[in-house]
Design a protein around this motif. Structure first.
Motif, PDB file in Angstrom:
ATOM      1  N   GLY A  43       0.818  -1.207   0.000  1.00 42.94           N
ATOM      2  CA  GLY A  43       0.000   0.000   0.000  1.00 42.94           C
ATOM      3  C   GLY A  43       0.855   1.262   0.000  1.00 42.94           C
ATOM      4  O   GLY A  43       0.531   2.247  -0.670  1.00 42.94           O
ATOM      5  N   ILE A  44       1.954   1.249   0.752  1.00 41.35           N
ATOM      6  CA  ILE A  44       2.865   2.391   0.789  1.00 41.35           C
ATOM      7  C   ILE A  44       3.489   2.608  -0.583  1.00 41.35           C
ATOM      8  O   ILE A  44       3.579   3.743  -1.090  1.00 41.35           O
ATOM      9  CB  ILE A  44       3.969   2.179   1.845  1.00 41.35           C
ATOM     10  CG1 ILE A  44       3.369   2.163   3.259  1.00 41.35           C
ATOM     11  CG2 ILE A  44       5.047   3.249   1.737  1.00 41.35           C
ATOM     12  CD1 ILE A  44       2.825   3.491   3.718  1.00 41.35           C
ATOM     13  N   VAL A  45       3.911   1.501  -1.224  1.00 40.30           N
ATOM     14  CA  VAL A  45       4.530   1.583  -2.544  1.00 40.30           C
ATOM     15  C   VAL A  45       3.561   2.179  -3.560  1.00 40.30           C
ATOM     16  O   VAL A  45       3.912   3.056  -4.359  1.00 40.30           O
ATOM     17  CB  VAL A  45       5.014   0.188  -3.003  1.00 40.30           C
ATOM     18  CG1 VAL A  45       5.421   0.214  -4.473  1.00 40.30           C
ATOM     19  CG2 VAL A  45       6.180  -0.285  -2.139  1.00 40.30           C
ATOM     20  N   GLU A  46       2.312   1.707  -3.535  1.00 34.47           N
ATOM     21  CA  GLU A  46       1.325   2.198  -4.491  1.00 34.47           C
ATOM     22  C   GLU A  46       0.963   3.650  -4.230  1.00 34.47           C
ATOM     23  O   GLU A  46       0.765   4.429  -5.167  1.00 34.47           O
ATOM     24  CB  GLU A  46       0.078   1.314  -4.435  1.00 34.47           C
ATOM     25  CG  GLU A  46       0.315  -0.107  -4.931  1.00 34.47           C
ATOM     26  CD  GLU A  46      -0.881  -1.008  -4.703  1.00 34.47           C
ATOM     27  OE1 GLU A  46      -1.859  -0.536  -4.082  1.00 34.47           O
ATOM     28  OE2 GLU A  46      -0.840  -2.181  -5.132  1.00 34.47           O
ATOM     29  N   GLN A  47       0.885   4.027  -2.955  1.00 31.87           N
ATOM     30  CA  GLN A  47       0.478   5.388  -2.621  1.00 31.87           C
ATOM     31  C   GLN A  47       1.553   6.418  -2.936  1.00 31.87           C
ATOM     32  O   GLN A  47       1.262   7.514  -3.424  1.00 31.87           O
ATOM     33  CB  GLN A  47       0.100   5.469  -1.142  1.00 31.87           C
ATOM     34  CG  GLN A  47      -0.414   6.842  -0.706  1.00 31.87           C
ATOM     35  CD  GLN A  47      -0.893   6.847   0.732  1.00 31.87           C
ATOM     36  OE1 GLN A  47      -0.934   5.804   1.386  1.00 31.87           O
ATOM     37  NE2 GLN A  47      -1.245   8.017   1.234  1.00 31.87           N
ATOM     38  N   PHE A  48       2.816   6.056  -2.676  1.00 35.70           N
ATOM     39  CA  PHE A  48       3.895   7.029  -2.851  1.00 35.70           C
ATOM     40  C   PHE A  48       4.737   6.760  -4.093  1.00 35.70           C
ATOM     41  O   PHE A  48       5.700   7.464  -4.352  1.00 35.70           O
ATOM     42  CB  PHE A  48       4.790   7.038  -1.602  1.00 35.70           C
ATOM     43  CG  PHE A  48       4.083   7.553  -0.381  1.00 35.70           C
ATOM     44  CD1 PHE A  48       3.986   8.914  -0.149  1.00 35.70           C
ATOM     45  CD2 PHE A  48       3.500   6.682   0.525  1.00 35.70           C
ATOM     46  CE1 PHE A  48       3.340   9.395   0.972  1.00 35.70           C
ATOM     47  CE2 PHE A  48       2.841   7.163   1.651  1.00 35.70           C
ATOM     48  CZ  PHE A  48       2.761   8.521   1.875  1.00 35.70           C
ATOM     49  N   ASP A  49       4.371   5.704  -4.839  1.00 35.31           N
ATOM     50  CA  ASP A  49       5.022   5.405  -6.117  1.00 35.31           C
ATOM     51  C   ASP A  49       6.546   5.340  -5.986  1.00 35.31           C
ATOM     52  O   ASP A  49       7.290   6.044  -6.671  1.00 35.31           O
ATOM     53  CB  ASP A  49       4.628   6.448  -7.167  1.00 35.31           C
ATOM     54  CG  ASP A  49       5.039   6.011  -8.582  1.00 35.31           C
ATOM     55  OD1 ASP A  49       5.166   4.790  -8.791  1.00 35.31           O
ATOM     56  OD2 ASP A  49       5.225   6.883  -9.442  1.00 35.31           O
ATOM     57  N   GLN A  50       7.006   4.535  -5.018  1.00 35.12           N
ATOM     58  CA  GLN A  50       8.439   4.349  -4.854  1.00 35.12           C
ATOM     59  C   GLN A  50       8.725   2.937  -4.388  1.00 35.12           C
ATOM     60  O   GLN A  50       7.851   2.254  -3.861  1.00 35.12           O
ATOM     61  CB  GLN A  50       8.998   5.351  -3.838  1.00 35.12           C
ATOM     62  CG  GLN A  50       8.356   5.253  -2.450  1.00 35.12           C
ATOM     63  CD  GLN A  50       8.963   6.234  -1.474  1.00 35.12           C
ATOM     64  OE1 GLN A  50      10.178   6.298  -1.330  1.00 35.12           O
ATOM     65  NE2 GLN A  50       8.124   6.995  -0.784  1.00 35.12           N
ATOM     66  N   ILE A  51       9.930   2.488  -4.634  1.00 36.81           N
ATOM     67  CA  ILE A  51      10.337   1.144  -4.238  1.00 36.81           C
ATOM     68  C   ILE A  51      10.916   1.209  -2.833  1.00 36.81           C
ATOM     69  O   ILE A  51      11.808   2.017  -2.543  1.00 36.81           O
ATOM     70  CB  ILE A  51      11.379   0.577  -5.226  1.00 36.81           C
ATOM     71  CG1 ILE A  51      10.773   0.466  -6.621  1.00 36.81           C
ATOM     72  CG2 ILE A  51      11.875  -0.783  -4.752  1.00 36.81           C
ATOM     73  CD1 ILE A  51      11.767   0.034  -7.680  1.00 36.81           C
ATOM     74  N   LEU A  52      10.394   0.373  -1.946  1.00 40.33           N
ATOM     75  CA  LEU A  52      10.863   0.333  -0.571  1.00 40.33           C
ATOM     76  C   LEU A  52      11.509  -1.016  -0.268  1.00 40.33           C
ATOM     77  O   LEU A  52      10.964  -2.058  -0.626  1.00 40.33           O
ATOM     78  CB  LEU A  52       9.706   0.566   0.398  1.00 40.33           C
ATOM     79  CG  LEU A  52       9.095   1.970   0.422  1.00 40.33           C
ATOM     80  CD1 LEU A  52       7.901   1.993   1.367  1.00 40.33           C
ATOM     81  CD2 LEU A  52      10.120   2.998   0.865  1.00 40.33           C
ATOM     82  N   GLN A  53      12.639  -0.983   0.360  1.00 39.56           N
ATOM     83  CA  GLN A  53      13.309  -2.202   0.810  1.00 39.56           C
ATOM     84  C   GLN A  53      13.671  -2.038   2.281  1.00 39.56           C
ATOM     85  O   GLN A  53      14.124  -0.968   2.705  1.00 39.56           O
ATOM     86  CB  GLN A  53      14.565  -2.476  -0.015  1.00 39.56           C
ATOM     87  CG  GLN A  53      14.273  -2.870  -1.459  1.00 39.56           C
ATOM     88  CD  GLN A  53      15.545  -3.210  -2.211  1.00 39.56           C
ATOM     89  OE1 GLN A  53      16.632  -2.767  -1.860  1.00 39.56           O
ATOM     90  NE2 GLN A  53      15.406  -4.014  -3.251  1.00 39.56           N
ATOM     91  N   LEU A  54      13.468  -3.097   3.047  1.00 41.55           N
ATOM     92  CA  LEU A  54      13.792  -3.047   4.468  1.00 41.55           C
ATOM     93  C   LEU A  54      15.308  -3.045   4.654  1.00 41.55           C
ATOM     94  O   LEU A  54      16.033  -3.817   4.024  1.00 41.55           O
ATOM     95  CB  LEU A  54      13.167  -4.234   5.197  1.00 41.55           C
ATOM     96  CG  LEU A  54      11.631  -4.298   5.160  1.00 41.55           C
ATOM     97  CD1 LEU A  54      11.135  -5.524   5.903  1.00 41.55           C
ATOM     98  CD2 LEU A  54      11.016  -3.028   5.746  1.00 41.55           C
ATOM     99  N   ASP A  55      15.775  -2.184   5.524  1.00 38.78           N
ATOM    100  CA  ASP A  55      17.207  -2.058   5.786  1.00 38.78           C
ATOM    101  C   ASP A  55      17.691  -3.184   6.698  1.00 38.78           C
ATOM    102  O   ASP A  55      16.893  -3.810   7.412  1.00 38.78           O
ATOM    103  CB  ASP A  55      17.512  -0.711   6.448  1.00 38.78           C
ATOM    104  CG  ASP A  55      17.229   0.461   5.528  1.00 38.78           C
ATOM    105  OD1 ASP A  55      17.341   0.283   4.300  1.00 38.78           O
ATOM    106  OD2 ASP A  55      16.890   1.545   6.039  1.00 38.78           O
TER     107      ASP A  55
END
Length: 335
Positions: free
Chosen positions: A190-202
């Motif tokens: 949902g975060i990826v779709e809303q903010f249009d960015q790729i997220l990876q856990l550190d």
């Protein structure tokens, strides 16, 4: 088409509350290979119409608190949903108690820990353990405080509190239960779709190193201990060791001493082994001497002999450590 129910679907739902009837039932459960009878309260279901549930409200009971700007603390649902698995409910509650005092741009506070303990209905020691867990995950760092204008009198600690909630590091994400992990995946999507960015856990952060870096910038001050304080420490240590030593420890060390007495000269045996004893923890023997000098001598000069003798008496151990129960008094020139 049916109207949506209270859960937002079109199914016909039946709402009820269970209630004891006052009667009891005899039930049987299987424990191992045997059957055990037990008493169970008989329950009845009381069904309530959906319209009655809609009309019912708890808010009309009791005097409502008036809204006052600044009297609310906002905590991200990410804390409740995912970090809470590692904090525990008590950890989330303590984080909330601390964060409420960090209003505006402040990321520090100094509330009374005793008062917070009472609010949480936990002992002060329990709250300290919860606090240590929050420190472990990088959500708070505690600094003790002294008042230099009041003869270094101790004051309430200062709490540095994290205000920006981080994503779980990858290793903690992997430790989530499967259902919670799937829920976290949906959240991230949902975060990826809303903010249009790729997220990876550190990867995980070693907060121990971060705290050590903070501490390394400080100045070490050690208050010299008086003879009275040192003697009290000695008495406490002796009492602690007396509770630790077992009859087996005494029997083993008596056999070791009996063997060593035959192999050493009388002066050497009396000088280095008099009043010594041992305690076994797991697979480790700790040999205690009455002073540091004797302990160091046993370690440097007699370790192999003690090890060989212990092997004859009791073979189930991995290593030997050495300690002492006294302290070195300073002489008159302070050395």
């Amino acid at each position: 088409m049916l109207d949506k129910n209270l859960k937002g679907t079109h199914h016909k739902l039946l709402y009820y509350r269970p209630r004891p009837t006052g009667a009891q039932e005899i039930k049987v459960r299987v424990v191992g290979d045997s059957e055990q009878p037990y008493i169970k309260k008989e329950m009845e279901k009381i069904y309530i119409l959906e319209e009655e549930i809609k009309r019912f409200t708890l808010d009309k009971h009791g005097q409502p608190i008036p809204y006052v700007d600044g009297h609310m603390t906002i905590i991200s649902n990410y804390i409740w949903d995912y970090w809470g698995h590692f904090f525990s409910a008590e950890g989330v509650a303590l984080y909330g108690h601390l964060k409420r005092y960090c209003y505006g741009d402040k990321d520090y506070c100094w509330p009374d820990l005793n008062l917070i303990s009472q609010k949480m209905n936990k002992s002060r020691n329990t709250v300290k353990k919860i606090l240590a867990n929050l420190e472990k995950y990088g959500f708070v760092l505690v600094f003790n405080v002294q008042n230099a204008d009041k003869n270094n009198m101790e004051e309430s600690p200062l709490f540095k509190v994290r205000k920006k909630v981080p994503f779980l590091p990858l290793d903690l994400y992997e430790q989530l239960p499967n259902d919670l992990k799937l829920d976290h995946d949906r959240y991230m999507q949902g975060i990826v779709e809303q903010f249009d960015q790729i997220l990876q856990l550190d990867p995980a952060v070693d907060y121990g190193e971060i705290y050590e870096d903070v501490i390394s910038k400080g100045e070490v001050v050690r208050k010299p201990k008086s003879s009275m304080e040192l003697e009290q420490e000695l008495r406490n240590k002796v009492k602690f060791l007396e509770k630790q030593i077992t009859d087996q420890d005494r029997a083993v060390w008596n056999l070791v001493l009996a063997t060593l007495e035959k192999k050493l000269s009388s002066p050497s045996f009396v000088t280095w082994f008099k009043n010594s004893f041992c305690i076994k923890k797991g697979l480790v023997y700790t040999v205690y001497s009455p002073n540091n000098f004797a302990s160091e001598w046993l370690k440097s000069r007699y370790d192999k002999l003690i090890r060989d003798t212990l092997n004859q008496v009791e073979a189930k151990f991995e290593r030997i450590e050495y300690d002492y129960i006294s302290y070195q008094r300073k002489n008159e020139n302070g050395t």
